[in-house]
Design an enzyme around this catalytic site. Structure first.
Site: not given
Length: 146
Positions: A7, A86, A118
């Site tokens: 991330s 994602d 994600h």
């Protein structure tokens, strides 16, 4: 020594890839690679975090902060991991980063999970993720211990 993240940490891994750093290998999971294409995904219709990229004053910030502008300096072996589902960081970012690394002749590998978002949550995928990251890091960090 190696570094990696997911991330925002993946974004940072992609960002330092094009800048001087002490790492022999990197792992970029769910990394934002191109702030221009991220503009329409994560930012959506809400207020812009960094302003509008077509504003000349803001464009300088995008150029400074978007990892893809560092591509001429890419040299560090990088493991790129991304999930097709994602919606926070669409998978084009992982694919773009991997293809750029390949075009630059940098040792790299793409792990693309077609059924993950994600986060890598499915048990078998999670086991594969940890095994793959461990093997990648061991390959480039001589003498590393568990």
């Amino acid at each position: 020594m190696a570094a990696g993240g997911g991330s925002y940490g993946g974004y940072l891994a992609a960002l330092i890839l094009g800048r001087p750093h002490p790492f022999q290998a990197l792992v970029a999971h769910a990394a934002v690679y191109n702030l221009y294409t991220q503009y329409g995904a994560d930012f959506g219709a809400s207020r812009r975090r960094f302003g509008e990229f077509w504003d000349p004053k803001q464009d300088a910030l995008y150029r400074k902060m978007s990892p893809h502008f560092g591509a001429p300096n890419f040299k560090t072996p990088t493991l790129v991991i991304h999930g097709a589902l994602d919606y926070r960081v669409p998978d084009n970012h992982g694919i773009e980063l991997f293809n750029t690394l390949q075009n630059r002749g940098v040792k790299s590998r793409l792990i693309h999970y077609p059924n993950e978002n994600h986060w890598i949550l499915k048990p078998q995928n999670s086991l594969h993720w940890y095994k793959s990251v461990r093997e990648w890091l061991q390959e480039f960090t001589a003498g590393a211990t568990d």
